[in-house]
Structure formats: structure tokens, C-alpha cells
Design an enzyme around this catalytic site. Sequence first.
Site, PDB file in Angstrom:
ATOM      1  N   CYS A  39      10.228  -9.540  -1.565  1.00 29.78           N
ATOM      2  CA  CYS A  39      10.960 -10.024  -2.728  1.00 29.78           C
ATOM      3  C   CYS A  39      10.953 -11.534  -2.850  1.00 29.78           C
ATOM      4  O   CYS A  39      10.690 -12.262  -1.890  1.00 29.78           O
ATOM      5  CB  CYS A  39      12.424  -9.577  -2.674  1.00 29.78           C
ATOM      6  SG  CYS A  39      12.643  -7.814  -2.747  1.00 29.78           S
ATOM      7  N   GLY A  62       6.260 -10.345  -5.003  1.00 27.42           N
ATOM      8  CA  GLY A  62       6.649  -9.013  -5.451  1.00 27.42           C
ATOM      9  C   GLY A  62       6.090  -8.727  -6.825  1.00 27.42           C
ATOM     10  O   GLY A  62       6.478  -9.376  -7.787  1.00 27.42           O
ATOM     11  N   ASN A  91      16.449 -11.158  -1.216  1.00 34.26           N
ATOM     12  CA  ASN A  91      15.170 -11.038  -0.523  1.00 34.26           C
ATOM     13  C   ASN A  91      15.496 -10.824   0.945  1.00 34.26           C
ATOM     14  O   ASN A  91      16.285 -11.579   1.514  1.00 34.26           O
ATOM     15  CB  ASN A  91      14.352 -12.326  -0.704  1.00 34.26           C
ATOM     16  CG  ASN A  91      13.152 -12.422   0.240  1.00 34.26           C
ATOM     17  OD1 ASN A  91      12.838 -13.484   0.730  1.00 34.26           O
ATOM     18  ND2 ASN A  91      12.481 -11.306   0.499  1.00 34.26           N
ATOM     19  N   GLY A  92      14.920  -9.793   1.536  1.00 29.95           N
ATOM     20  CA  GLY A  92      15.153  -9.577   2.953  1.00 29.95           C
ATOM     21  C   GLY A  92      15.528  -8.159   3.278  1.00 29.95           C
ATOM     22  O   GLY A  92      15.326  -7.248   2.466  1.00 29.95           O
ATOM     23  N   CYS A 109      10.885 -16.940   9.538  1.00 29.07           N
ATOM     24  CA  CYS A 109       9.808 -15.949   9.669  1.00 29.07           C
ATOM     25  C   CYS A 109       8.450 -16.635   9.778  1.00 29.07           C
ATOM     26  O   CYS A 109       8.041 -17.382   8.883  1.00 29.07           O
ATOM     27  CB  CYS A 109       9.839 -15.066   8.420  1.00 29.07           C
ATOM     28  SG  CYS A 109       8.412 -14.006   8.242  1.00 29.07           S
ATOM     29  N   TYR A 115       1.061 -16.368   6.152  1.00 31.68           N
ATOM     30  CA  TYR A 115       0.481 -15.506   5.143  1.00 31.68           C
ATOM     31  C   TYR A 115       1.173 -15.548   3.787  1.00 31.68           C
ATOM     32  O   TYR A 115       0.526 -15.647   2.755  1.00 31.68           O
ATOM     33  CB  TYR A 115       0.498 -14.071   5.675  1.00 31.68           C
ATOM     34  CG  TYR A 115      -0.007 -13.035   4.741  1.00 31.68           C
ATOM     35  CD1 TYR A 115      -1.342 -12.666   4.753  1.00 31.68           C
ATOM     36  CD2 TYR A 115       0.839 -12.416   3.830  1.00 31.68           C
ATOM     37  CE1 TYR A 115      -1.832 -11.702   3.886  1.00 31.68           C
ATOM     38  CE2 TYR A 115       0.365 -11.445   2.956  1.00 31.68           C
ATOM     39  CZ  TYR A 115      -0.968 -11.093   2.988  1.00 31.68           C
ATOM     40  OH  TYR A 115      -1.432 -10.142   2.122  1.00 31.68           O
ATOM     41  N   SER A 123      -5.669 -15.995   1.346  1.00 35.03           N
ATOM     42  CA  SER A 123      -4.719 -16.614   2.270  1.00 35.03           C
ATOM     43  C   SER A 123      -5.380 -17.443   3.366  1.00 35.03           C
ATOM     44  O   SER A 123      -4.746 -18.315   3.945  1.00 35.03           O
ATOM     45  CB  SER A 123      -3.845 -15.533   2.894  1.00 35.03           C
ATOM     46  OG  SER A 123      -4.670 -14.586   3.554  1.00 35.03           O
ATOM     47  N   ASP A 149      -5.992 -14.164   8.571  1.00 31.52           N
ATOM     48  CA  ASP A 149      -4.640 -14.520   8.995  1.00 31.52           C
ATOM     49  C   ASP A 149      -4.042 -13.548  10.002  1.00 31.52           C
ATOM     50  O   ASP A 149      -3.181 -13.925  10.794  1.00 31.52           O
ATOM     51  CB  ASP A 149      -3.712 -14.665   7.787  1.00 31.52           C
ATOM     52  CG  ASP A 149      -3.817 -13.488   6.855  1.00 31.52           C
ATOM     53  OD1 ASP A 149      -3.561 -12.350   7.295  1.00 31.52           O
ATOM     54  OD2 ASP A 149      -4.170 -13.691   5.696  1.00 31.52           O
ATOM     55  N   CYS A 152       8.626  -5.433  11.780  1.00 36.37           N
ATOM     56  CA  CYS A 152       9.585  -6.419  11.286  1.00 36.37           C
ATOM     57  C   CYS A 152      10.809  -5.684  10.744  1.00 36.37           C
ATOM     58  O   CYS A 152      10.676  -4.653  10.088  1.00 36.37           O
ATOM     59  CB  CYS A 152       8.955  -7.251  10.175  1.00 36.37           C
ATOM     60  SG  CYS A 152      10.128  -8.433   9.461  1.00 36.37           S
ATOM     61  N   CYS A 169      10.761 -17.209  14.029  1.00 35.30           N
ATOM     62  CA  CYS A 169      10.811 -15.817  14.471  1.00 35.30           C
ATOM     63  C   CYS A 169       9.381 -15.357  14.669  1.00 35.30           C
ATOM     64  O   CYS A 169       8.596 -15.336  13.716  1.00 35.30           O
ATOM     65  CB  CYS A 169      11.510 -14.936  13.430  1.00 35.30           C
ATOM     66  SG  CYS A 169      11.408 -13.179  13.859  1.00 35.30           S
ATOM     67  N   CYS A 174       7.334 -10.233  15.670  1.00 37.57           N
ATOM     68  CA  CYS A 174       6.230  -9.294  15.446  1.00 37.57           C
ATOM     69  C   CYS A 174       5.100  -9.536  16.443  1.00 37.57           C
ATOM     70  O   CYS A 174       4.268  -8.660  16.676  1.00 37.57           O
ATOM     71  CB  CYS A 174       5.738  -9.359  14.002  1.00 37.57           C
ATOM     72  SG  CYS A 174       5.376 -11.014  13.410  1.00 37.57           S
TER      73      CYS A 174
END
Lengths: 498, 498, 498, 498
Positions: C39, C65, C139-140, C272, C278, C319, C382, C418, C473, C476
Amino acid sequence: MTSSVANGGTEVTRLWTGDYYNEGNGSKESIFDIVKEECGVFGVFGHPDAANLSYYGLHALQHRGEESCGICTSDDGTFHYHRGMGLVKEVFDRDRLESLKGKQAIGHVRYSTSGSSHLGNAQPLVFKYRGGDLAVCTNGNLVNEPIIRKELEESGSIFQTTSDTEVIAHLIARSSKDLVEAVKDAFLRLIGGFAFLIQTKDYLIAACDPQGLRPMVMGRLGEAYIFSSESCALETIGAEFVRDVQPGELLVLDKDGLREDRFAPMERRAMCSMEYIYFARPDSDIYGANLHSTRKRMGQILAQESFVDADIVTGVPDSSISAAIGYAEQTGIPYELGLIKNKYTGRTFIQPSQELREKGVKMKLSAVRKVVEGKRVVMIDDSIVRGTTSLRIVNMLREAGALEVHVRITSPPFMNPCYYGIDTPNPADLIASSKSVEEIRQAINADSLYFLTERGLRDAVGIYPDEYANGLCMACFNNDYPTPVRFEDAKLTSCSCD
Amino acid sequence: MTSSVANGGTEVTRLWTGDYYNEGNGSKESIFDIVKEECGVFGVFGHPDAANLSYYGLHALQHRGEESCGICTSDDGTFHYHRGMGLVKEVFDRDRLESLKGKQAIGHVRYSTSGSSHLGNAQPLVFKYRGGDLAVCTNGNLVNEPIIRKELEESGSIFQTTSDTEVIAHLIARSSKDLVEAVKDAFLRLIGGFAFLIQTKDYLIAACDPQGLRPMVMGRLGEAYIFSSESCALETIGAEFVRDVQPGELLVLDKDGLREDRFAPMERRAMCSMEYIYFARPDSDIYGANLHSTRKRMGQILAQESFVDADIVTGVPDSSISAAIGYAEQTGIPYELGLIKNKYTGRTFIQPSQELREKGVKMKLSAVRKVVEGKRVVMIDDSIVRGTTSLRIVNMLREAGALEVHVRITSPPFMNPCYYGIDTPNPADLIASSKSVEEIRQAINADSLYFLTERGLRDAVGIYPDEYANGLCMACFNNDYPTPVRFEDAKLTSCSCD
Amino acid sequence: MTSSVANGGTEVTRLWTGDYYNEGNGSKESIFDIVKEECGVFGVFGHPDAANLSYYGLHALQHRGEESCGICTSDDGTFHYHRGMGLVKEVFDRDRLESLKGKQAIGHVRYSTSGSSHLGNAQPLVFKYRGGDLAVCTNGNLVNEPIIRKELEESGSIFQTTSDTEVIAHLIARSSKDLVEAVKDAFLRLIGGFAFLIQTKDYLIAACDPQGLRPMVMGRLGEAYIFSSESCALETIGAEFVRDVQPGELLVLDKDGLREDRFAPMERRAMCSMEYIYFARPDSDIYGANLHSTRKRMGQILAQESFVDADIVTGVPDSSISAAIGYAEQTGIPYELGLIKNKYTGRTFIQPSQELREKGVKMKLSAVRKVVEGKRVVMIDDSIVRGTTSLRIVNMLREAGALEVHVRITSPPFMNPCYYGIDTPNPADLIASSKSVEEIRQAINADSLYFLTERGLRDAVGIYPDEYANGLCMACFNNDYPTPVRFEDAKLTSCSCD
Amino acid sequence: MTSSVANGGTEVTRLWTGDYYNEGNGSKESIFDIVKEECGVFGVFGHPDAANLSYYGLHALQHRGEESCGICTSDDGTFHYHRGMGLVKEVFDRDRLESLKGKQAIGHVRYSTSGSSHLGNAQPLVFKYRGGDLAVCTNGNLVNEPIIRKELEESGSIFQTTSDTEVIAHLIARSSKDLVEAVKDAFLRLIGGFAFLIQTKDYLIAACDPQGLRPMVMGRLGEAYIFSSESCALETIGAEFVRDVQPGELLVLDKDGLREDRFAPMERRAMCSMEYIYFARPDSDIYGANLHSTRKRMGQILAQESFVDADIVTGVPDSSISAAIGYAEQTGIPYELGLIKNKYTGRTFIQPSQELREKGVKMKLSAVRKVVEGKRVVMIDDSIVRGTTSLRIVNMLREAGALEVHVRITSPPFMNPCYYGIDTPNPADLIASSKSVEEIRQAINADSLYFLTERGLRDAVGIYPDEYANGLCMACFNNDYPTPVRFEDAKLTSCSCD
């Protein structure tokens, strides 16, 4: 091409259509069993709101063609046009209408007459030719279109549609005469039933075939001239009815006003009887006769010709309501709403599967149980084509509890194809072409069945043969076609589909 | 007609277009300031997935025309076609593609070249003529189309579109020879730049103009033959590149396979230099040269011709990225993403109002502040047409903090209109036609400005004049048109728009 | 419900999505093999063009999005909103935008995170509660959403969507405190990564989770305040960047202007890393670092960590272009356009059948034969998720003639799901979770393979652990989740999908 | 919110609607002058074709709401639903229907009752609550909805729609009892007229208000149970009529079949008289009375109460045809088609401008000149609301040549607003609330005017007061509301709009 027209064969073959509402669910015959009108035309000359008036006029003619429509205006010689698939209200929005500037317009509504329907066949067709821009639209069908088309192709013409209209445009463009004379020459080549509107930067021309098979009327709105397939559209836009366009007439409007000309003498007036029986709106008049009143008379005469003792009279909506009221009035049997039509059914409606239909799901017509239960019912309908629809409706009434169902039809048995713009099934599928009235009665499961006589029909319409006219084309009933329809040359006998 | 083509005048007048993305908000010039390609063609002969392959092929050629598209297949002589407004992915869905049966197909993508865009102008155009069905599509422009059109109208032809393609169809249909000879005769009449695909029930024919102004390549996919405006579409469908179609060639495919014929000798090879500079996709090859590599060489040569000391090199996306990388490699100045384009901007995007734009709302391009702030920037672009876009981008870089902006253009100054299928502004609006380089520099607010020389361009492309060819058409830079473009008769000098 | 969320199980299970571009043709894995952002949010306070600015702002965030979008304005307390499926440019037209009056707006773009996508899940969600109207977008992802939802249901709440956003609205409405305090209380309940915008008739509130997992920035446009998931949208509308919204912050705008408040102390800053690698646009900045520059540094560090002798460097578009340029600059190996993406590919594009793909039809990416033929290629990407896409691209390069393909990845191996708003495949499908680097190399058919180290990534981003923050973070990659993600109670461990 | 409901004031205020067919052309009143039904519901329990049957059932109920529609099925507890703006045939296509799997379904058609119409208000509404999935749809209006809504908001509920339906869902979810008891408790709170269908994974529940103000019938189709607002939908799908759902009844279907329960005693049966007069389809039966027959009786009784010597009787289509036939039968004056409605007029139709209308362009109704010219006309209509439409029709008849126009109305004067689901104009705009019959006659330009008496209406319907029931709600005529409608607390007196 997907939209190609079948050619060849030594017999007249007629293209007929499945119903495009109804793809791939196996229930074709039920909707197929109707006779469809192919087109309506509308024209305006000399009014600043030409496009808007055409919108309302075509809307009033929508029943003559639901597949596609279009309007072409001329704004001091600059043409603007828009065509699209769908109803008038779907194809045009405010912006579209506003972009169609000018005081002159011709418009068209069209039925599909071949399995696939192309935007490319939507009318008016607009051409560039030596004389500038040319827009043409038509209602009807040319019997000899394949002959002319072949001649034109032989001499190098190319065609982008399967429409009669394009053939006419070629004929006009090929002439070295001035436009009006070119149009006259072109029309003299044509055999069939048609009502044409032609627009150039200088002219708006209206014409009907020499037999007057297809209707067109002229009206006035202030200084402006209006043309329409039916008079109901005049009422809709508040225009005054002036007169019917006569067989073989060519009415020319230009800066000097109206010129009443002819491209052919009236050969034999032969207005399509199906217009009276079924197609035209009840609030239209043709040659002075109102359609509702005419159909009511059909019902009255039918009652005189074939009275049956019963409890209620009901008509198959919408076309047979007037006749049913006439039958009821004449007999004193009460008119009731024994059958009702869902007014929301239309093009995009999903037809029930065969399985659901067998389980009783109705498409668009239902019987009203409380009204017909325990009653002897006279059911008035306008025609029997294949018989499948009649059988369905009779059974629907019986399942709703009708004790007896007496079917009365406001036309003679339908036995021959139409070559003049009415879309009819394969002649072999016309039930009356192979079955007697008694056999049809059994096939449709009726307790009794009666067809209006030709004489009764003529009396209801009130048009009789005279020097020039037998008044009505009843070829689909009596095989008496007012024009040649079969030709020596096998190649020439097939009939194109619009 | 709304879509009418302006005629007359003693000077060559060129129709140019507003951008249809951009109606009524007063911000025309910003989008206007580009040069647009008009079309792409794609053909398949002998593959059971002809329609699907055309879909992917046309999708790969989408950059050559976003307005409308179409595919016409031949299924053992039965034609099926579909055309529509919009992108390939919008116009076709699975059902449409599946209905396009057959092993043979031609397809088309098209740009609008007149203010209003009609579905009627979407290609392939499909005709009926004496020989049966005929489908035609083209990329390019005929200089003498008005003359031929007038002749045809004088002898009775009618036109439903403003397209060159319809003119060709008329010429073919008028010939009494067999199809291939008729096509040859027709093509001999044509002056201009064009790549044609023609389909009948028996043939698929591909041809390029005698100067080879517009590109077309041939490929193989198994047994099938493929034609495409650009080689990238071959890669997309997994086909093998065979060769470029040569100037004046006529490649005929029928049941006997490929016949390599000619309708004219190669006069003077003159591939459009704009294809190299701007239009063709970077992964296409023309006459053996990859476009990315060619553009990178343009950047390298530009660096040799006009080095400037700076901190970063940036290219105007998407077309100038390759050249910017070349410039950076040659000079050792880092290549950076100083400008970024919003990839979602497209046809239906609402342009910001003048007021919002003045307040800083960007349309589709923005400068990357963190990248350009405090830097001396070399900005590479492919051309300057009106200058307004260049001015906007330079200012955008300055507002984002660039200390200096040095503009380097990978083409010579654009000064003359194109008659061969590139949509260019009114010549009077080409900034280079009336201003010196220094004046342009001032007009676009650059610290320095340099245009690649004709020699540099030729070196980058690697095509040099020889017996038959000068290799490149650079008429828009040097006024050396490879065909006649101006005629004695004033009526004949205007140039139709496709 | 079709859109139901799977619950239960003792292990964390993560819903993942098929790609909605790609229904029913068996080619799922190829598109599936990416990681999707869920989002973007955008808000305006105090500008008369609030809706228009939101339109352009959301357009700039469209990459976050593509499935649905919406805008809700407040016009002196009267809310107006519109939401729809599709791109911003598809959902809004001029009339829609004009109807969204008011000086205050919040807007949203959304990705599908469940198999079927409902308009009902489009945001902003708009509620009536005791305090009046309330609009929320986010968003999240909330890790503990199922727990809260269950509690709410137990006490009688009903839910119409599967969105976290509705949960928040319930929490706010249940509080008896004033709005700002109610929001603070609500947010204290939340565990996860999120950026929220909340609008009432009096307030616009912006907040980020206490770890700062999801980005949001604040800007000014004249007197107005702007919030955006990424800074690129500020540049697009001409707004000035002010600062990043800090972890745990609650920024409140009302008639008295901006109040900088907190609902939680900053626990541990953990932006993140996928945003850097990316998701975010290259022209955005996060915590002061420009994304293009950051990615270029990733390429440079990658070159330092793992040089390979080769002829060209190419990036997987879009990307990895920046990183490829960095790798090229660092090594001196030329950067080339070896792979090209078709920019017209999108939602409605028909994917080629398995059969056509096996025959070589490309979906949206193709290798440029002339560029890679006979070359040793360094291919920068990426991430490797499932490995299928990497294998396809490597093979594409080989088929185009590449002699060697050396794959360099700008992130460490992707091994863990994630929980904070990035849509990842089933962990079992993450190739790095079960295979060594050498095994992956073989699986993707590369000549060599190297993943950027965590240290390299950190160096590129330039954010290091400090008192409050480890900066990034990287869960991942390294399983170090900055919040609890697994709970005792089995029922509570599943993670809802937005 | 745009769709907000006006609150407050010490007088009952009633929201009324502009007609959404008719935006911005100043011709509001003409269409405004009707009374609109708000909804229809349809349910299936235990049939494998539940969604298809719902489609045909809702299609048969389309006249009860053209704005939006929806179906929610339960497939062994998994809910599938689809809702959209537009007619049933527009919102659903084959794919949509096929995706709605399951043997259980509830569906809804809805009228707009506020100026702007939101998809968000389309029903059935679907919720998640403690008990799982819950789908609800309703026809009718709750008088005390604002009170309940306020209470719910005070205790922390949030609302996403303005619909009564959401209020019910909240009440159910808040109860700690099992579903059936929770529903009973909830319904006991409600004051108003309503017919509800509720679906969970285990149950389908149908209920009508304790006064039986809104109709609902139960039928059987094989083993399956069917519920419908009107019996016509049973006939359409081939189901057998079982009985009317009684006031205060709660019919519960689950795996054990039908349980006939009650949530309240029948207080006073008071079926809406407008259903008899105007809304229900003529082929529906309510409490045993067929609507066509009932309306015909209204016409007969009207003729007895107020005979007038005339030449023809005509009804305003479509609702007054039956009554006109009754009047004609009773008096012996012929029934004629003096007024005709264009069946293609609908939502997207462009209304003629004021200027065009003044010039005579008709919207959807026209008089048939040939039928009415020179005639004394009895014009039957069902009601006079504002009087503007009646005036227009009378004038239309006069302009078409009617000598006299005698207006006969099949209901008493309409003087009071409805609180039970009929959308009525502002009471001040009801012409009968301020004018005498003679004044109304003058206002509508009629030669004579007569309204059916309450007694005549009751005789026609054949329902008389008994122990439990006065049979008919005639509050709009006589101010005798069968429930409380005005409350002490000013805040509570306003009435929400659905």
C-alpha cells in the site's frame, strides 16, 4: 468475413438470424420465433437542435432496431457523426450530442440481421466522393442488391460493409450527373422495399420505393422539415404531421426549401401489412390510420369472424393488447391481464438454461394464475411464425389453470418469406407453410384456433385496391409479391440481408 | 467530416495533432512538443496460432501506435477481424482472440494523426472486391495520396476513411490483372514512405517503398513466416530474424511458399533516421544495427564532438537513456538517474491544470533532487522540436538544484517537416527552423547546447551512401527529401495525414 | 466469505497470493516469484486543491499498489469519498475529482493480498461513529490483528472487511476518550509495521509504528501540510520535504496547526530494508538517503565484494538498473541494455499459454540478442525469491547468445516471511530457505552467483545501529524480527493479511 | 458524508430524493412527482441453483428497485457475494452467477433514497461477527433507527453505511444469545415496516414487522424454500405459492427444515395500501388478492362512485391500465390507448432541455392524437402527489385534441408522509396537504376530478378490520399510523431513510 453474406444457389435463400440475446444456451427457438423489423430512419432539415431532435426521434423509433444506431449532422457542410452498438440512450451521451453540431441531420436505428453484428454495419454510412461528403441511411431491403453489387465489383468497386446502403452510395458516386439526378438514376436501378434518407452539404433527400412498401412520413417543426419512419416520432418531438411520403417520391430539401419530385411513377401501392399487424407503434398513423385503432378493429373483426364463448380475453403483450381489447369490446367478454411481460428483459439478460426452463423458470412472459385459473381463455396474438412460442404461451396458460385456451390471430397464416426488410425465419420453418390450421392447432395445444382473413385484415386497415394500389403487401400470407423476387440467373436469386 | 483532411493552398501544409490525452485544459504545448510515429504492422503466414502471435507481436510494437489496433485473420479464406480504440491489451480479450481463427493474419497499431480519432480509421481495413476479401494495413505516408484520391473520386470511387490504405485498396480493385500484378501496378503509383501488408484468401503480401523509408523485417517461426515493423516483435514471439525487407521489394506468400519479387527497383536507400534516433525500440535491429548500441554510439560521438566538464550525465527517459550511458562511458562522468518518468502516466491520465502546474505539479517527468542538487548536469535528449519541453526539463533540473545544465542532443537541428509518416508540428513551430543554436540555447535556458552533426549521426548508425543508397533519410535535418514532395499543381501539394 | 482469512494452526501461516494478472493459464509461478508491496498513503491538510493534489500524489505512489485506490476529503466536516478498483488514472475522472471538495484529504493505493480482490477492501475506509465521520487508511500489517479482532467480535463488533484498518476504527470508536487520546490508546494495542492516516471533521492524524518499519514523510506546500508514504510524491506536487515521520510519532493537525505528539516511545528503529532494495521509487529519499544513489552504492559494494571478469553488465529492469550502473562504474565493465521490459504490459494483458511460452513467446521481458550475443554477462537483480524468474532470465540471456551469465544480487538470501506488510510467498517456497548458494546457482543455471552481505547492504544504506535503532529491519534475511511475531496461544499466531 | 442523513429538528423531517435519471437539467419536478418503492428481497434455501433462481427472482422484482442489487450465497458455510449499481441484468453476468456457489442465497434490489447513490449501500450487507458470517437484506424502513443507531454509537459501534440493515447486524452481534434468539431480541427493538432476510452458515431467517406493513411470501420449489417480496417472482421461477409471511412471524430454515416461530405477536395487520394501488406487479397476489383484479375493481368502484359521461377511458401507463379497464367495463365507455409510454426510457436517458420540452419534446409519455382528438376523455391515474405530472398529462391530452379531460384517481388524496419504506416528497409538497379537491382540479387543469374513497379502496382490496387487523395501512391518506412515529425527544423524531 465473419459478416459475409451467403451467395449462390438456384433457389431463393434467405439469411435468417439467431437471436443475439441468446448465445450458446440452447434455447434459441423461443426467441427466434418472432419476426423482426430491421430499421428506422429519422431526418431533420433546418433546425438548430437537429442532433437533439434526432436523438428523441430515434428513441421513439427504438422498437424498429435495438442493435445499433447513429446520427450524422451537417454543420454548414461539415459533417459530424457518431454511431455505436446498443440503444439510443446507450450510444449517445450529452457530450456526443453536443459535438454533433448543425441544422441538418439524418439518423438510424438498426436490427441485427446476421449472426454477428458489426459496428461497421451501423448507419448512417458516411462517404467521401467527388461531390464531397455523403451520408446515407435506409430502412428496407433491396431484392436485386447482389446483382448490382456484383456489377460494381466487376468494374472495380470495393465494399466495406454488407449493407444495401453502400451499394446506393456507389451508384450515386459513379454517376456524372448532379446529385439529385444521380440519386434518381441510382434509385431507378433498385428493386425492393426501402425508405432512404441522403444527406450532402447542400441537400437532404428522402425517398420511398415505387411500391411504398416501407413507411416514411414528413412533418414540420416551425420552419424545419422532419422525416421519420413512423409518425409517433413526430409527436415525440412536438412536430406537426404533414403527410406520408408517397411511393416513388423523391423529396429534396435545399436552401430553396422543399422540392417534391419523383424518381419513378407509383407502380402499385403496397404498404407492408406487418407494419399494421405488428411492427409500428400503436401511437403511429400510416396513411391516416392509427395503429392502435386499426389493431382494435382487427380484434373486433376477428370476433365477428370467429366468436367463441369464453370467460376472459387476454392479449400477448405488447403487440396484441389493442386487438384483445377490441375482441373483448365486440364480444362483451371481459378483457383481463392474463399474461404479463417483464419490462426489464433485454439484450444483456441471461436466458435461463434449458434445465431451468423445463423446471418452470420463465424468460420474460408469465401467466397470471389468479386471473386465468378456472377460466376459458381467448388468447389474442398477432401471428404464428414457427409455432413454438404459441405452444409455450398456451401451455403457460394451462399450467396457470386455464380450462380452455382459444387462440385468435390477427393475421392470416404466415407462409412466405419477406424480401422487403422484415427478417423472417427459413421458409421451411414457417409452420403455416406445411401445416393446415387444424394441424397448427394441435401443434400449439389450443382448444381452437382461427386466423383473421385477408379480407378482415384489409377491412381493419381500411385500404383497398384502386387504380394504382392494392393498398397492402400481403405477400407473406398470399405469395403475391409486388415486385419481381426470383430471377432467371441462379446467381441473382439470392437475397442479401440488408 | 470531423475527421476531414484539410486540402488546398499553394504551400505544403501539414496536418498536425493536438494530443488526445489532453483535452481542454490549456496545457497542450507541453505534450505537443514531441514527434510521433504513426503505425506498426505485423503479419503471420502459416501458423495455427496466427492471431495469438499477432497479439504478442503488436504488443511488442505498441510504442509505434497507442490509439487503435486491429487483427484480421484468414481461416482458409474466411476472414475474421476485430479492431478497436486503445492498447492491444485493451482491445483484445481471450474470447476475441479465440474467434480470430486461421493460420494467416495481419495486424496493426495506430497513432492518431488528426484531432479526432475515429474507430473507422483503425486498421487493418477489410474490403470485398471482385476477387473476394481483401485486408490491408500500412505504416507510413503517401505524398501523392491526394492526387490519386482525387483521380479515383473523379472516376466514381467513394471513401469511408481518410486513410492511405483505402486508396491502395481502390487501386488494386480497379485493376483487371491478377492480384499480385494488380498490387505491383498499384504500388508503382505511390510516392512516399510505406510498409504494407496485404491479405487475401490466397496471399499474404509484404512490401516497402522504393526508398526503404519505413522499416519492416521478415522472420521465421518454424515453418511460418512473420513480418514486423521492428525486429523486437520477432524476439518477443520467439521467431528467428531472417532479413530486412528491401526497398521496392514485394514478398508474396501463398500455398507455394515465399516468392521474392519487386514492384520497383531500389532507387536510393533512405531509412528514416528518426527510427534510429527515437522511434524504434532499443532492442530492435535495423539493417543489422541494434538500436541501443546505435544510440549509445550517438552518445559517445556526441561526447567526442562536444565534451563538457560536469558532475553527472543524465538522459531524458526513456529514449535518451542509451545515449546518456554512452556519453558517460566516453567521458568518465558518472551516469545518474537525474530525471525519472512516471510509468503509469497514459492516455486517461488527467493533466494538471495550468494553475497546478505553475505551482509545481509535475505531469509525468520529475527531477531527482538528491541526485542533481549542487551538480553540474549534462542532459542528453534525442531532439528539440518546439523547445518548450526542453525548457521545462532544464528548469526542472535547475529547480531541483542543478548548478549548470548542459544540453546535448543526439540529432542535428530539426528544421523540416516529414512527409513519410512521422507526425511533426507545423514547420513554423519547429524552433530550429527560425532560431540559431545560440538562440535556442537561450530559449531553453541551458548553459550550453550542442546538436550531433549529420556526420556524427551517420557514423553512429554506420550506414554510408553507396551506389544505390545514401543510407539515411535526414530530410528533417537537411531538407534532402528522397522523393518529390512538392508539385506544380497547387491542389496537389497538400499532404494527407495517413 | 470468498475473501476470508485462513485462521488456526500452531505455526505462523502466511497467506500469499496468486497474481491477479494471471488467471487460469498455468503460468503462475513466473509472476508469482516477486515480492509485493501492499500500500501507499497520501494526505493533505489545508489546501483548496486537496483532492487534486491527492490524485497526483497517489499517482506518484502507484507502484506501491495497483489494485484499488481511493480518496476521502473533508469539506468543513462533510466527507466526500470515492474508491474503485484499478489505477488512479482509471478510478478518477475530472467529475469525480471535482465532487471531492474540501481542503483536507487522505488517499490510498492498494495491492491485492488475497486471491480475490474486493472493492470492499479499497481504502480509505469511512465510518460513522459517536464522534461523527472517521476515515482511515493504512500501509503495513498488524501482527496481532487476529487477537484484537477476536476480542472485538467477542464483545459484539461486526466486520465488513478483512482489513486492519477496520480493526483500528473499532478500537477508536470504543474508547470514551477524545479522539487524539482514543487514537493513542488504540495504537498502543497494535504490534506490527504500519503508517496510518486518520481524518475526522476536526483532525488529520499521521502515525508510524514504534519501530518505524514502514516509511512516511511530511512536507509543506505553502501553508498546507502533506503526508506521503514516499518523498517522490512531494516532488510530484511541488511540495517541500520537511522530515520523515518518526517511529511511534503521532502528528496531529487541526485548526491550531501541527502538534507533534507520540503514542509510544521509539523502541528500535527498523526501517524495512526491502524499501531500500526494491520497493521505493529511485527518486524517493528515506531518512535522507536517495534510493537511486543507495542502489547504485549497492551495485558498487557488490562489485567490491564479488568482482567477476565479464564483457557487459546488465540489470533486470526496472528495479536493478541503478545497481547495475553502480556495478559497471565500479568495475569499468560497460553497462548495457541486455534486458528490456515491455512498458505496456499490465493488469489486463493476456498471458501467453504454456505452449506458446515454451515456443518462446515472452511475457514482458526480453533479452537483446545484439547486445548479449557472444558476451560474458553480469546480470544484477535485487533478490531471488523462488528462483523461477531468475532461471527464466538467465536462460533468456543464454538463448540470446550470452557466453556466461554471472548473477549478482543486491540483497542477502531471502529466507523468512515478512509480517509487516510485504507480501511474500509461502516460506517453504523461498528457495534460499532450503538451498545453499551453490545449489541456488545450479537451480538458476548461472555461471556464478553472489548475494550482497548484510554488512554491504547496511553500508550502502548508510544506517547503523545506535542507541534506539539498528536502523534496518533485515528479518527476511536474518530472522531478527523487531517485534514479537509468534505467540503462545496457537490461535493467535496466524497473521492476517492486511 | 455525501450520503449523510439529515438529523435533528423538532418536526418529523423526511428525506426525499431528486431523481437520479435527471441530473442538472432543471426538469426535476416532472419525474420527482412520483412515489417510489425502496426495495425487494428474495431468498432460496436448499436448491443447487440458488444463485440462478435468485437472479430470475430479483429480475421479477426489479420494479421494486432499479438502483443497485446483490446476491449472497452460502456454500456449506462459505459465503460468496456480488453487488453492483444497476439493473439485475447489468450487474450479473454468467461468470458472476457461476461464482456464486451454494444451495442457499439471499438477494436484494434497491432504490436510491438519497441524492447520491453509493455502491456501499447495495445489499445484502455481509458481516463477520463472533458467530461467523452474516448476510442481511431488508425492504422497508425503521422509524426508530436513529435512536438505536445513536445508542449503538454511544457504546462504541461504527457504521459504514446509512442502512437500517447495518443497525440490525449490530444488534444481533451484540447479543450473547444464540442466533435465533439474538435475532428475536433485535427485532423486538424495531419500530417500523420491514421484511428481512438473514443468512448465516446454518440458517436462513425470514421475518416481517408486527403490523405486516411490507409484504413477503413463502413458496416451495421441489424441496427448496423460496422467499420473495412479491408472489410474481415465485411464478417466474416456477415455484409454488405457499402463504404470506404473517406480521411478527420469524420463519427459520436450517438443516432440520422449516420452523415457524414468532418474535412478536401480531399487533394490528396493516398492509401498505400503496402496494395495492401502485407498487406491486399486477401479476402478484397479496393476502390472496391478485393485484390486477384488485386494481380493476378499484376502477369499477370508482366508476360507481363517480360516473362521468365521456367517449373514451384511458389509463396512465403502466400502473393504471387495469383500473382503466375496470372503469371502462363498468361504464361501457370504450377503453382506448390514449396515452403511450416509451418502454426504452430509463436510467441513462438524456432528459430533454427545458427549452426543448417547452417546444413539445416528450420525455417518456405521449398522447395518441388519433385516439383522443375530439373526444371527451376519462383519464385514470393511481395518485396525485405534487400535481405537476397530472397537469402535464392533462395538458398533453388537451394538446392532442381532447375536448374534456375527467381525472379519476384510484386512491384517496395523498396527504401524509410514509415512514415505512415508501419514498415520498416533502409533506409540504404534497398538493393534497394544502389544497381542496376543487383547488387541485384547477391546478391540474381537469374538467372534473374525483378521488376513490377509503371505503371504496377497502372494498376493492377486500380487507376489513378485524380483531387483530384493520387490514390496510392508509396513513398516507388518513394519518392513522399503525406504529408510533413521533417521539418526545426532538432528536428522535427524524426518520432515517433506509
